[in-house]
Design an enzyme around this catalytic site. Sequence first.
Site, mmCIF file in Angstrom:
data_model
loop_
_atom_site.group_PDB
_atom_site.id
_atom_site.type_symbol
_atom_site.label_atom_id
_atom_site.label_comp_id
_atom_site.label_asym_id
_atom_site.label_seq_id
_atom_site.Cartn_x
_atom_site.Cartn_y
_atom_site.Cartn_z
ATOM 1 N N CYS A 286 -25.803 -25.481 40.352
ATOM 2 C CA CYS A 286 -24.992 -24.870 39.306
ATOM 3 C C CYS A 286 -24.539 -23.472 39.711
ATOM 4 O O CYS A 286 -25.314 -22.515 39.626
ATOM 5 C CB CYS A 286 -25.779 -24.817 37.992
ATOM 6 S SG CYS A 286 -24.829 -24.141 36.617
ATOM 7 N N CYS B 8 -24.491 -21.032 36.754
ATOM 8 C CA CYS B 8 -25.820 -20.545 36.355
ATOM 9 C C CYS B 8 -26.366 -19.518 37.336
ATOM 10 O O CYS B 8 -26.923 -18.495 36.931
ATOM 11 C CB CYS B 8 -26.818 -21.706 36.277
ATOM 12 S SG CYS B 8 -26.257 -23.162 35.385
ATOM 13 N N ASP B 9 -26.234 -19.802 38.626
ATOM 14 C CA ASP B 9 -26.981 -19.046 39.628
ATOM 15 C C ASP B 9 -26.141 -18.201 40.585
ATOM 16 O O ASP B 9 -26.696 -17.441 41.376
ATOM 17 C CB ASP B 9 -27.844 -20.012 40.459
ATOM 18 C CG ASP B 9 -28.830 -20.779 39.592
ATOM 19 O OD1 ASP B 9 -29.295 -20.200 38.588
ATOM 20 O OD2 ASP B 9 -29.134 -21.944 39.910
#
Length: 312
Positions: free
Chosen positions: A133, A136-137
């Site tokens: 992701c 997300c990261d």
Amino acid sequence: MINIAIIGGGPAGLSAGLYATRGGIKDVVLFEKGMPGGQITGSSEIENYPGIKEIKSGLDFMEPWQEQCFRFGLKHEMAIVNQITKNGAHFTIHHDGGKTTEAKSVILATGGSPKRTGIAGESELWGKGVSTCATCDGFFYKGKEVAVIGGGDTAVEEAIYLTKMCSKVYLIHRRDTFRAAPITLEHAKSNDKIEFLTPFSPIEVKGDQSGVTGLVIEHSQTKQRQELSVPGVFIFVGYDVNTQVLRQDDGSMLCACDEYNSVIVDLSMKTNVPGLFAAGDIRINAPKQVVCAAGDGAAAALQAIAYLDSLH
């Protein structure tokens, strides 16, 4: 006969249960074989959910959801659902052991999971530098170099996204040709922060206690290997949606799905089968973010309430 059967206990399923029961619907049952929470409970850090200013682990983040979502009468049945069928106006939920439950409507929120490459070090460093992701990261690698593995639209699109914060993105694909849309590929090739490494296959993710330190890749033809010194490896080699429960005895699906078996829904999370709704990562074009899954669940519940009202 229950009013709403919710299959799956992640953010989409829990949100659906909250909105359905708070909306006054009785006999709403969440079917989840384990404790609710979903695959997000395996995330080490969550810092992009609106209204939550502390950085929390996925497990800590989801803990209060359970208490809140069960507060208004949502019931939890710890059962494995094998199949959903529909005869006439009602649905039948088939459990393990041959047990069945009849329901007037169903919200499917069983999610899915990113495919893994199976290379050495991937599992050991999952969540410690290996990610699926970028949204997300990606922020954790601001100003750093990262590697992206994959050759489809998602891999190329996420590589482009990562250039917004990373100094360089290595895009690794085992073939010379990509499955991604030509226009997407053109955008990536015109981005000077992306270096294409083809045809190369990932061999091993290297790391230590602090996380990922590098990625070993091998040329598909010459078999020559090289190691990229990167703290982050993003894998986009496919996604498996958990829609097996929709498969009927004759091999067809209960509702319309795309070529990847993602459920086709409209903006209200309605499928083409009256009374059947799908929310979260199993639907088409799912952003695969907790906040989006929660919104899907709420939308599906509101539509399920309207559907039940229409039956009277």
